[in-house]
Design a protein around this motif. Structure first.
Motif, PDB file in Angstrom:
ATOM      1  N   ILE A 138       0.877  -1.116   0.113  1.00 32.25           N
ATOM      2  CA  ILE A 138      -0.320  -0.084   0.239  1.00 32.25           C
ATOM      3  C   ILE A 138       1.101   1.302  -0.198  1.00 32.25           C
ATOM      4  CG2 ILE A 138      -1.688   1.252   1.316  1.00 32.25           C
ATOM      5  CD1 ILE A 138      -2.672  -1.556   2.218  1.00 32.25           C
ATOM      6  N   ARG A 139       0.795   1.869  -0.836  1.00 33.57           N
ATOM      7  CA  ARG A 139       1.912   3.104  -1.452  1.00 33.57           C
ATOM      8  C   ARG A 139       1.396   4.483  -0.660  1.00 33.57           C
ATOM      9  NH1 ARG A 139       6.403   0.737  -3.438  1.00 33.57           N
ATOM     10  NH2 ARG A 139       5.620  -0.836  -5.200  1.00 33.57           N
ATOM     11  N   SER A 140       2.260   5.331  -0.463  1.00 31.42           N
ATOM     12  CA  SER A 140       2.063   6.495  -0.010  1.00 31.42           C
ATOM     13  C   SER A 140       0.837   7.207  -0.562  1.00 31.42           C
ATOM     14  CB  SER A 140       3.423   7.408  -0.333  1.00 31.42           C
ATOM     15  OG  SER A 140       3.165   8.497   0.264  1.00 31.42           O
ATOM     16  N   GLY A 141       0.063   7.846   0.058  1.00 28.41           N
ATOM     17  CA  GLY A 141      -1.170   8.403  -0.369  1.00 28.41           C
ATOM     18  C   GLY A 141      -2.442   7.603  -0.778  1.00 28.41           C
ATOM     19  N   GLN A 142      -2.257   6.261  -0.568  1.00 27.05           N
ATOM     20  CA  GLN A 142      -3.196   5.540  -0.760  1.00 27.05           C
ATOM     21  C   GLN A 142      -4.011   5.124   0.601  1.00 27.05           C
ATOM     22  OE1 GLN A 142      -1.604   1.780  -2.828  1.00 27.05           O
ATOM     23  NE2 GLN A 142      -2.366   2.737  -4.833  1.00 27.05           N
ATOM     24  N   SER A 158       3.238   1.978   3.090  1.00 28.44           N
ATOM     25  CA  SER A 158       4.352   2.785   2.948  1.00 28.44           C
ATOM     26  C   SER A 158       4.147   3.850   3.984  1.00 28.44           C
ATOM     27  CB  SER A 158       4.273   3.232   1.758  1.00 28.44           C
ATOM     28  OG  SER A 158       5.077   2.188   0.787  1.00 28.44           O
ATOM     29  N   ALA A 159       5.237   4.690   4.297  1.00 33.40           N
ATOM     30  CA  ALA A 159       4.894   6.064   4.895  1.00 33.40           C
ATOM     31  C   ALA A 159       4.030   6.769   4.047  1.00 33.40           C
ATOM     32  CB  ALA A 159       6.320   6.596   5.163  1.00 33.40           C
ATOM     33  N   GLY A 160       3.093   7.363   4.778  1.00 34.92           N
ATOM     34  CA  GLY A 160       2.308   8.534   4.055  1.00 34.92           C
ATOM     35  C   GLY A 160       0.641   7.529   3.702  1.00 34.92           C
ATOM     36  N   ARG A 176       4.684   1.165   7.908  1.00 42.40           N
ATOM     37  CA  ARG A 176       5.374   2.482   8.038  1.00 42.40           C
ATOM     38  C   ARG A 176       4.539   3.638   7.902  1.00 42.40           C
ATOM     39  NH1 ARG A 176       8.920  -0.174   4.206  1.00 42.40           N
ATOM     40  NH2 ARG A 176      10.803  -0.817   5.311  1.00 42.40           N
ATOM     41  N   GLU A 199       3.870   5.500  11.472  1.00 43.57           N
ATOM     42  CA  GLU A 199       4.083   7.052  11.865  1.00 43.57           C
ATOM     43  C   GLU A 199       2.765   7.191  13.042  1.00 43.57           C
ATOM     44  OE1 GLU A 199       2.191   8.701   8.121  1.00 43.57           O
ATOM     45  OE2 GLU A 199       4.226   8.715   7.163  1.00 43.57           O
TER      46      GLU A 199
ATOM     47  N   ARG B 150       9.451   9.051  -0.951  1.00 43.11           N
ATOM     48  CA  ARG B 150       8.306   9.083  -0.750  1.00 43.11           C
ATOM     49  C   ARG B 150       7.508   9.367  -1.975  1.00 43.11           C
ATOM     50  NH1 ARG B 150       5.341  11.341   4.534  1.00 43.11           N
ATOM     51  NH2 ARG B 150       6.799  10.031   5.520  1.00 43.11           N
ATOM     52  N   ASP B 153       7.472   6.563  -4.201  1.00 45.43           N
ATOM     53  CA  ASP B 153       6.328   5.609  -3.585  1.00 45.43           C
ATOM     54  C   ASP B 153       4.767   5.972  -3.999  1.00 45.43           C
ATOM     55  OD1 ASP B 153       5.991   3.308  -1.896  1.00 45.43           O
ATOM     56  OD2 ASP B 153       4.813   4.770  -0.549  1.00 45.43           O
ATOM     57  N   ARG B 154       4.511   7.462  -4.100  1.00 42.38           N
ATOM     58  CA  ARG B 154       3.124   8.062  -4.534  1.00 42.38           C
ATOM     59  C   ARG B 154       2.896   7.566  -5.705  1.00 42.38           C
ATOM     60  NH1 ARG B 154      -1.497   9.638  -3.590  1.00 42.38           N
ATOM     61  NH2 ARG B 154      -2.245  11.857  -3.328  1.00 42.38           N
ATOM     62  N   GLY B 157       1.792   4.212  -6.496  1.00 47.65           N
ATOM     63  CA  GLY B 157       0.514   4.018  -6.235  1.00 47.65           C
ATOM     64  C   GLY B 157      -0.061   4.351  -7.513  1.00 47.65           C
TER      65      GLY B 157
END
Lengths: 236, 269
Positions: A138-142, A158-160, A176, A199, B150, B153-154, B157
């Motif tokens: 699961i990526r940042s922003g999701q 992921s972070a975020g 993360r 986080e 980061r 990473d976004r 996604g």
């Protein structure tokens, strides 16, 4: 003197509120009949609160109550943002006036610790949740929300990124980002992960930021709610 | 069928255009037909890096709007005949592109070329989405630094959710990690994320590691993609990247700080 036989406790319930847009009983009768004809069983003996906010002064309170009961609803009381005089009039007539608790979702998380919500939590925790399984990172922003389910992530968060579940959260990978378990008020929810670098973790509205999790940082751990506080334990 | 490869990152200034130019030219030098498309409408840079800025007459937006044909807009590289560049427009903005027409242009190019390299603008807005939408593969360019990681990473996604392949439930975009501006010395000193750190966070296959190098700036200013500088570490690293893209398995170089011998110190090697 003992009061062991009875106990008063506050509790929140979901009640249907019937919003009236006219005080003309004849019109209301037609609309109610139509509505109920669509799903007769659904409304049978359902407790309702009548919102009179949109009506002007001349309201036939008794008439409304009778009408509602005629359609087999269970009348609870009146509600709406109205002035004091009208409120006391309602009381004098022998009806109860019900205040809505204006709780938004974020606040709900915060006050979830109060005894009132604990009661509902106990109730919820008896429910058997099914699992929502997410494969992959699961990526940042999701954001993933497992509504009325446990969330199982096969991969890292992921972070975020944000994972939310009404039940437990299991992360087979690194956590993360943010993990919010027991989102609807469920203090027995738990968060498990293979590598804790979160986080934020939250259970039933009680949250920790990363600085509170130094103890098992970077190792397999789970977070649970014990003795009214968040607790971090080593997983293996 | 042409391979459509987007070079993307999320963050700006990490080396997308430098990498697009180097990889595009490298593939062309290997005998493949390659077209480089600059998706950074309004901030036209690829032509500068490629050294063809004086030859831009028509651009991508003109083709999209039907004001010029593809052949009029495509610029043939003077060094390698199998390489063409489709420049961005400097006077328009990113809203000038639309999915349907971009799709048509890519389809048309796919008839002639083996590789279509899309140089994405920074950010996660319409322009970047347009560049990645039709991609078959993505080269995610990342600096060994937390904010860049980061943002990558976004973008990963987005690749998994907003691309054509995602929308049509096709096989997902093949993702490659390209680590640029890597300084082994600073990694050893603990000032920079290591390759392993970045791989661990992004968990996608590593395509290449380009060491921080003076040669890159020099190459950009000269309009000569750094892969042509076969003496430089960066040039060699990009050559490895091209070979890996073509399916060869090559050991990673430049991951460790060089211990300079007393002689090279003395003679400034």
């Amino acid at each position: 003197m003992s009061d062991a036989n009875i106990e008063f406790k506050g509790s929140s319930f979901t009640l249907s509120v019937l919003h009236l847009k006219t005080s003309k009983l004849a019109d209301l009768r037609i609309d109610l009949a139509q509505k109920i004809a669509q799903a007769p069983d659904f409304f049978y003996l359902v407790p309702v609160v009548i919102c009179i906010e949109k009506l002007d002064c001349s309201i036939d309170y008794q008439g409304i109550k009778t009408l509602i009961e005629e359609f087999k609803f269970t009348f609870v009381g009146f509600t709406g943002s109205i002035d004091k005089e009208q409120r006391s009039l309602i009381r004098e007539l022998g009806f109860s006036f019900v205040n809505t608790a204006r709780i938004n979702t974020s606040k709900q998380l915060v006050i979830a610790d109060s005894p009132v919500n604990k009661r509902t939590s106990d109730f919820v925790s008896n429910t058997q949740y099914s699992d929502k399984i997410h494969r992959g990172q699961i990526r940042s922003g999701q954001q993933i929300y497992a509504k009325d389910q446990n969330l199982v992530v096969i991969g890292s968060v992921s972070a975020g990124a944000e994972v939310i579940a009404d039940g437990n959260i299991h992360v087979y990978g690194a956590l993360r980002g943010r993990a919010i378990a027991g989102a609807k008020g469920h203090h027995r929810a738990q968060i498990y992960c293979q590598n804790l670098e979160a986080e934020l973790v939250s259970i039933n509205g009680n949250y920790w930021l990363s600085e509170s999790m130094e103890q098992h940082w970077g190792s397999p751990a789970y977070i649970h709610f014990t003795d009214s506080e968040l607790t971090l334990s080593k997983l293996i | 069928m042409a391979r459509i490869i987007v070079v993307t990152s999320g963050k700006g200034g990490v080396g997308k255009t430098t990498s697009s130019a180097a990889i595009g030219l490298g593939l062309a030098l290997k005998g493949h037909k390659v077209v480089l498309i600059d998706f950074d409408i309004g901030l036209r840079n690829l032509d500068l890096i490629m050294g063809c800025e004086r030859r831009v007459v028509y651009d991508f937006v003109n083709v999209i709007n039907g004001e010029a044909t593809l052949n009029q807009a495509l610029i043939k590289d003077k060094r390698v005949s199998s390489l063409s560049i489709l420049p961005a427009s400097q006077t328009r903005d990113k809203d000038a592109l639309n999915k349907e027409n971009v799709g048509k242009v890519l389809e048309e190019l796919g008839k002639t070329y083996d590789y279509i390299i899309c140089d994405s603008p920074a950010g996660i807005e319409a322009g970047a989405m347009m560049a990645l939408y039709y991609a078959d593969e993505a080269i995610v360019t990342t600096n060994p630094e937390v904010s860049s990681v980061r943002d990558s990473d976004r973008i990963l996604g987005m690749l998994a959710s907003r691309s054509r392949r995602a929308e049509l439930n096709l096989e997902p975009i093949k993702e490659h990690l390209l680590l640029t501006r890597y300084s082994p010395k600073r990694v050893e000193e603990g000032e920079m994320l290591s390759v392993e750190d970045v791989e661990d966070i992004l968990s996608i296959p590593l395509l290449g590691v380009i060491p921080e190098s003076q040669a890159v700036l020099k190459a950009s200013n000269a309009g000569e993609p750094v892969i042509l500088d076969t003496e430089s570490d960066a040039g060699k690293a990009y050559q490895d990247v091209v070979d890996r893209l073509l399916g060869e398995s090559i050991d990673f170089r430049f991951l460790h700080a060089e211990k300079k011998s007393i002689f090279s110190r003395m003679f400034g090697g």
